[in-house]
Scaffold this active site. Structure first.
Site, PDB file in Angstrom:
ATOM      1  N   LYS A  45      59.368  44.808  52.734  1.00  0.00           N
ATOM      2  CA  LYS A  45      60.531  44.894  53.603  1.00  0.00           C
ATOM      3  C   LYS A  45      61.333  43.624  53.452  1.00  0.00           C
ATOM      4  CE  LYS A  45      57.077  43.732  56.942  1.00  0.00           C
ATOM      5  NZ  LYS A  45      56.277  44.097  58.050  1.00  0.00           N
TER       6      LYS A  45
ATOM      7  N   GLY B 178      51.450  38.296  50.453  1.00  0.00           N
ATOM      8  CA  GLY B 178      51.857  36.954  50.022  1.00  0.00           C
ATOM      9  C   GLY B 178      51.173  35.896  50.878  1.00  0.00           C
TER      10      GLY B 178
ATOM     11  N   MET C 155      60.335  31.597  57.391  1.00  0.00           N
ATOM     12  CA  MET C 155      61.362  32.568  57.825  1.00  0.00           C
ATOM     13  C   MET C 155      62.462  31.887  58.654  1.00  0.00           C
ATOM     14  SD  MET C 155      58.759  35.614  58.946  1.00  0.00           S
ATOM     15  CE  MET C 155      57.527  34.503  59.624  1.00  0.00           C
TER      16      MET C 155
ATOM     17  N   ASP D 166      53.461  43.989  49.176  1.00  0.00           N
ATOM     18  CA  ASP D 166      54.856  43.802  49.583  1.00  0.00           C
ATOM     19  C   ASP D 166      55.601  42.861  48.659  1.00  0.00           C
ATOM     20  OD1 ASP D 166      53.909  41.401  50.994  1.00  0.00           O
ATOM     21  OD2 ASP D 166      53.228  42.873  52.487  1.00  0.00           O
TER      22      ASP D 166
HETATM   23  N1  SAH Z   1      51.645  35.014  54.764  1.00  0.00           N
HETATM   24  C1  SAH Z   1      52.612  34.187  54.097  1.00  0.00           C
HETATM   25  C2  SAH Z   1      53.878  34.007  54.892  1.00  0.00           C
HETATM   26  C3  SAH Z   1      54.664  35.285  55.087  1.00  0.00           C
HETATM   27  S1  SAH Z   1      56.116  35.043  56.056  1.00  0.00           S
HETATM   28  C4  SAH Z   1      51.974  32.829  53.772  1.00  0.00           C
HETATM   29  O1  SAH Z   1      50.891  32.513  54.266  1.00  0.00           O
HETATM   30  O2  SAH Z   1      52.567  32.074  53.005  1.00  0.00           O
HETATM   31  C5  SAH Z   1      57.361  34.909  54.826  1.00  0.00           C
HETATM   32  C6  SAH Z   1      57.875  33.485  54.731  1.00  0.00           C
HETATM   33  O3  SAH Z   1      56.946  32.680  54.026  1.00  0.00           O
HETATM   34  C7  SAH Z   1      59.171  33.365  53.948  1.00  0.00           C
HETATM   35  O4  SAH Z   1      60.285  33.613  54.783  1.00  0.00           O
HETATM   36  C8  SAH Z   1      59.123  31.910  53.521  1.00  0.00           C
HETATM   37  O5  SAH Z   1      59.511  31.067  54.576  1.00  0.00           O
HETATM   38  C9  SAH Z   1      57.639  31.698  53.275  1.00  0.00           C
HETATM   39  N2  SAH Z   1      57.253  31.843  51.857  1.00  0.00           N
HETATM   40  C10 SAH Z   1      56.342  32.678  51.361  1.00  0.00           C
HETATM   41  N3  SAH Z   1      56.195  32.523  50.024  1.00  0.00           N
HETATM   42  C11 SAH Z   1      57.059  31.529  49.682  1.00  0.00           C
HETATM   43  C12 SAH Z   1      57.386  30.897  48.448  1.00  0.00           C
HETATM   44  N4  SAH Z   1      56.811  31.239  47.282  1.00  0.00           N
HETATM   45  N5  SAH Z   1      58.318  29.913  48.475  1.00  0.00           N
HETATM   46  C13 SAH Z   1      58.919  29.534  49.623  1.00  0.00           C
HETATM   47  N6  SAH Z   1      58.638  30.106  50.822  1.00  0.00           N
HETATM   48  C14 SAH Z   1      57.722  31.092  50.850  1.00  0.00           C
END
Ligand code: SAH
Length: 269
Positions: free
Chosen positions: A71, A102, A185, A49
């Site tokens: 998405k 991510g 988020m 994603d």
């Molecule tokens: N599974 C992911 C989170 C997914 S939810 C994790 O463990 O990090 C998506 C949210 O994660 C985004 O809205 C933001 O708040 C945060 N996020 C993910 N990668 C980021 C990044 N490189 N920099 C800042 N916020 C990030």
């Protein structure tokens, strides 16, 4: 370095027709785990994603098929079921299916839902944890999420509205002065977050920060207070992905030491 990695025995062997839910971390490829690298190396198809960085995508084998299921937050309703089905379909074709996510798959990553669905369909899966945005963005920004005498705990909270349109969170617990609170988020609901925390007793002057595109070359960290958080978003035109951190830990290091890469530079005495 390569030889060092080879000294670590591999338990990460993909069988044909299996799925690996792999945490790709927040963006910087150096934050990938060795386990993630090993699954990436074996992948025949990658289902990924938006949060997976280009540098990480570039590590996939040349002949690995790529399926984008990203998405944007606005179309968050894009059916998770569709993604679940793609994973099962690809596995049933006998492929080694890499589900690249991510951060960490089990932290706001819907990894649990995907694993349950995969298992329900008779497919086995591996889960490789990843560096979650909170700990990695905080480290690059120079923010220790807990700090003795300052913050005894840290909560990871979603600021995404529930399906009924509310943000129903344990505000009283989150308003304790010695707790660091990290919102994932949360950019769109920031005004509510600020108002509720202040209403439940958190000081309006509590230090706060927004980290945009954490651990990537474009990382920006903007510091302020609980009160100024919503203004930061508009004044600095903050775009996703962005993380919000609230608590006294924000101010432990003088910004003169910091450069958003996790390097802490000593200043001349
Ligand atoms: N599974 C992911 C989170 C997914 S939810 C994790 O463990 O990090 C998506 C949210 O994660 C985004 O809205 C933001 O708040 C945060 N996020 C993910 N990668 C980021 C990044 N490189 N920099 C800042 N916020 C990030």
């Amino acid at each position: 370095m390569t030889t060092l990695i080879n000294k670590i025995p591999s338990k990460s062997l993909f069988a044909a027709g299996e799925v690996a839910l792999v945490g790709a971390g927040p963006g910087d490829p150096e934050l990938l785990t060795i386990k993630a690298l090993r699954f990436i190396e074996q992948a025949e198809v990658a289902v990924y994603d938006r949060l997976v960085s280009n540098e990480i995508m570039a590590l996939l084998p040349d002949d690995c098929e790529r399926i984008y299921v990203g998405k944007k937050q606005a179309d968050h309703r894009l059916p998770q079921e569709g993604i679940n089905e793609v994973l099962v379909e690809q596995a049933k074709l006998g492929k080694k299916v890499l589900r690249l996510k991510g951060g960490d798959p089990f932290i706001f990553g819907r990894g649990g839902e995907e694993a349950l669905h995969i298992l329900d369909n008779g497919v086995s899966c591996h889960v490789a944890p990843g560096m979650t945005a909170a700990s990695s963005c905080a480290a690059y920004a120079g923010i220790p999420l807990t700090h003795r005498g300052v913050a005894q705990g840290c909560s990871f909270i979603t600021g995404h509205l529930q399906s009924d349109g509310n943000l129903d969170l344990p505000w009283t617990a989150l308003s304790v002065d010695t707790q660091t609170v990290v919102f994932y988020m949360g950019i769109n609901t920031l005004s509510t977050i600020k108002d509720e925390l202040i209403k439940h007793g958190r000081s309006a002057d509590t230090p706060a920060a927004i980290i945009e595109k954490g651990t990537r070359p474009e990382q920006r960290t903007i510091r302020g207070t609980l009160t100024t958080l919503p203004d930061i978003v508009t004044e600095h035109n903050i775009k996703p992905p962005a993380l919000i951190i609230i608590g006294k830990v924000i101010d432990q290091f003088d910004e003169a030491h910091l450069d958003n890469t996790g390097y802490f530079k000593a200043l001349e005495a």
